[in-house]
Scaffold this active site. Structure first.
Site, PDB file in Angstrom:
ATOM      1  CD  GLN A 193      -0.278  -8.517   0.019  1.00 27.83           C
ATOM      2  OE1 GLN A 193      -0.207  -7.355  -0.348  1.00 27.83           O
ATOM      3  NE2 GLN A 193      -1.033  -8.693   1.120  1.00 27.83           N
ATOM      4  CB  CYS A 222      -0.950   0.085   0.983  1.00 22.75           C
ATOM      5  SG  CYS A 222      -1.101  -1.076   2.477  1.00 22.75           S
ATOM      6  CE  LYS A 276      -9.936  -8.424   8.380  1.00 20.63           C
ATOM      7  NZ  LYS A 276      -8.697  -8.836   8.441  1.00 20.63           N
ATOM      8  NE  ARG A 321       2.282  -8.842   5.257  1.00 22.44           N
ATOM      9  CZ  ARG A 321       0.981  -8.778   5.062  1.00 22.44           C
ATOM     10  NH1 ARG A 321       0.080  -9.484   5.684  1.00 22.44           N
ATOM     11  NH2 ARG A 321       0.503  -7.703   4.219  1.00 22.44           N
TER      12      ARG A 321
END
Length: 633
Positions: free
Chosen positions: A371, A324, A458, A353
RNA sequence: GCCGGCGUAGCUCAAUGGUAGAGCACCUGUUUUGUAAACAGGCGGUUGCGGGUUCGAAUCCCAUCGCCGGCUCCA
């Protein structure tokens, strides 16, 4: 009230505890509920249960069942309950569990034989109802699920009304192992994880890369239809970027440590700077920076203890834990009019991560993953429509792949927490938008308070793997935080600057996890368009090698992934190899076929389909690929 | 990260303190085959890595790395 099956399993867990206390009277009991697939009971005991103990305990359980003990319910006062617990020496955990029971609720014990347990019920009438059970495994489990508490020993088991059902379940467990993506990944040469490269880092082998590439091509086509723009960004970003986004140091425990610039590293080492000092400096920001962020967020987001003079700040980079901030910077690189919105930036972005070592799992939980990410920058009014389009995209993907066994979760704020950023009014609107979009989509969904991200609500698509573990795949998230942190704006019709809303969305979630689940979904029997090897030609004798090679060329020229097996094995052996490799179409070629410009088709789904002209097959296969047809069962 | 279990050839497994072995895969040769395994030979191992005990360790002990099942975590 419990269902009859839950009642049976719950009773099995009491009988498990009964047996354990007979064999290990010093064991302290915590709790033992039924689960979706069986039951467990948590014990505190210095002796570590072994596989051998499990057999002994199971044998003792059978005795208890055979004793045909009736289950009695006994309602007592709170004081009596304390007495009972103490008299049985079980005060270590049971008194705490007793305290959990609200004052206005009845307190009950259930007794079978010499065993008695604080329990709301309900239970079967007699222990002889337990005819089919099996203890499966031993695991550590923190008391009350809190890692600060002592770790207890949990014994898992399962129980069914009949022996046949138990046997069927155990067979099902065995069969599930055959579909495990880790096994198929090796057998079908889809991916490899190498100790020397690192835990949780996927090496996509040629076959797996085809699978991934086909999926990416598929979704890229859908994104073009929906007005997305493709972008590319690097794998690292400066520490400053993540300080602005707020991801560092807030999430530093789940990130790879920063890459500090050599110049600053050398300077610090030269000055005899300690490790602790370096760590502090990596996290620190300038006074100007802190003031800026605090002004934007209207709060003391960055506290004074994180501020250091400019010349003491450390410069470096992060392996990006999300895409992002990079996408935000692309948006911010130009002024935007309300006429341009929504801006939709898409990237197959690889992120890293630091997952805990015990959580890594094949392709489904990894430390580096890609992603199918995108960030949408839109006006407040556009949010509901954009959420719905994102959900539709996920649905198109799941439908195309025949994945129907999933659930949708709408994650809302936890009303008792204040960890959330953004104004309550915006949250209300965004939560309503998520709820409405899920309704409009027409899939069953659950609303779960506390499952929102700290920056917005979400919608997640959850799917189970072969052994019943649930994984989050597709996700759509509304974000009010980053536009503020990065001071994003667009110029509205009123010629004034306005704050856009961001939507994060990833229909697959990550290519790694999605492919892992997809491998298990198809059990390796991929639809033609995804199969790494679509067609295998097998010859009956070397007399037809030339014809077979010419035919292979035709399939390859038509864009199909085909290969030719000219080994001197007998036909049966070649067929067997093709079946084990899960090839959708095996084309048998002998003298007869060569004379007729044809091939004998053996499909993975139907077996021998007889002889067909090569020209017909070319059309048929091309069509099956183009329509992304699902495999026939 | 925590608890427990497990690491022997590419894969599945054997050898329980005394010469590391089998099947499949792979390579070579013979065979030329009609819808799930032709035959023969060959290659392949510092038993995850490092220490220790012992005359001798795949085997026992310690440490470490990795894998598996849970727990915890998952922006």
């Amino acid at each position: 009230m419990m269902s009859p099956l839950e009642e049976l399993r719950h009773s099995a867990s009491h009988i498990l505890a009964t047996a354990v206390l007979r064999l290990f009277p010093e064991a302290k009991l915590d709790i033992g509920p039924p689960t979706d697939t069986g039951f467990y009971y948590d014990f505190d005991l210095d002796h570590k249960f072994t596989a051998d103990d499990l057999l002994k305990i199971e044998a003792e359980m059978k005795k208890v069942a055979d004793e045909n003990q009736p289950f009695y319910r006994k309602e007592v006062s709170r004081d009596e309950a304390v007495e009972i617990i103490k008299s049985r020496g079980q005060e270590r955990y049971k008194l705490g569990r007793l305290a959990d029971i609200p004052a206005d609720e009845k307190i009950s014990f259930y007794q079978n034989g010499e065993f008695m347990d604080l329990c709301a019920g309900t239970h079967v009438r007699y222990s002889s109802k337990l005819k089919a059970f099996k203890l499966l495994s031993i695991a550590g489990a923190y008391h009350r699920g809190d890692e600060k508490n002592k770790q207890l020993q949990r014994i898992y088991g399962t129980a069914f009304p009949t022996k046949d059902e138990l046997a069927a379940y155990l067979v099902q467990l065995e069969q599930a192992k055959l579909r495990d993506h880790r096994r198929l990944g090796r057998d079908l040469k889809l991916f490899h994880i190498d100790e020397d490269v690192g835990q949780g880092l996927i090496l996509w082998t040629p076959n797996g890369s085809i699978l991934r590439q086909e999926l990416q091509t598929f979704i890229s086509g859908e994104l073009r239809k929906q007005g997305y723009s493709q972008v590319f960004t690097p794998h690292i970003g400066s520490l400053a970027l993540y300080k602005t986004s707020g991801h560092f140091p807030y999430y530093k425990d789940s990130q790879f440590p920063p890459i500090v610039e050599r110049e600053f590293m050398d300077k610090l080492i030269g000055a005899g700077c300690s490790c602790a000092e370096m760590a502090n400096r990596v996290e620190a920001v300038s006074a100007h920076f802190a003031a800026q962020v605090n002004a934007r967020t209207g709060a003391e987001t960055i506290t004074a203890d994180r501020v250091l003079p400019d010349d003491q700040l450390l410069h470096g980079f992060m392996l990006k834990p999300m895409n992002c901030p990079h996408h935000v910077k692309i948006y911010a690189s130009q002024p935007h009019s309300y006429r341009d919105l929504p801006v939709r930036l898409a990237e197959f972005g690889t992120v890293y991560r630091w997952e805990q070592s015990g959580e890594l799992n094949g392709m489904t939980r990894v430390r580096g993953f890609t992603q199918d990410d995108a960030h949408l920058f839109c006006t407040e009014e556009q949010v509901p429509g954009e959420i719905l389009k994102c959900l539709e995209l996920v649905k198109i993907i799941l439908t195309t792949l025949g994945m129907a066994d999933y659930r949708v979760r709408v994650g809302l704020r936890d009303p008792d927490s204040n960890k959330y950023t953004g104004e309550a009014a915006n949250w209300d609107k965004a939560e309503a938008a998520c709820r409405d979009a899920a309704k409009t989509l027409g899939v069953p969904f659950t609303e779960e308070p506390g499952e929102a991200a700290f920056y917005g609500p979400k919608i997640d698509f959850m799917i189970r793997d072969v052994i019943g573990r649930e994984w989050q795949l597709g996700t759509v998230q509304v974000d009010y935080n980053l536009p503020v942190r990065f001071d994003l704006t667009y110029i509205g019709a009123d010629n004034a600057a306005h704050r856009p809303v961001m939507i994060h969305r990833a229909p697959f979630g990550s290519m790694e996890r999605f492919c892992g689940v997809l491998i298990e979904h198809f059990g390796g029997d991929f639809p033609l368009w995804l199969a790494p090897e679509q067609i295998r030609l097998v010859t009956i004798s070397e007399k037809v090698d030339d014809y077979a090679k010419a035919t292979l060329d035709q399939f390859v020229a038509a864009g199909l992934r085909a290969s030719l097996d000219t080994h001197s094995d007998k036909l049966g052996a070649k067929i067997r190899r093709a079946e084990l490799d899960k090839i959708p179409y095996t084309l048998v070629i002998g003298q007869k076929e060569a004379e007729l410009q044809s091939a004998s088709v053996r499909s993975r789904a139907k077996g021998d389909e007889g002889t067909h002209p090569v020209a017909t097959l070319l059309t048929r296969f091309a069509n099956e690929v183009a329509t992304r047809a699902l495999p026939e069962k």
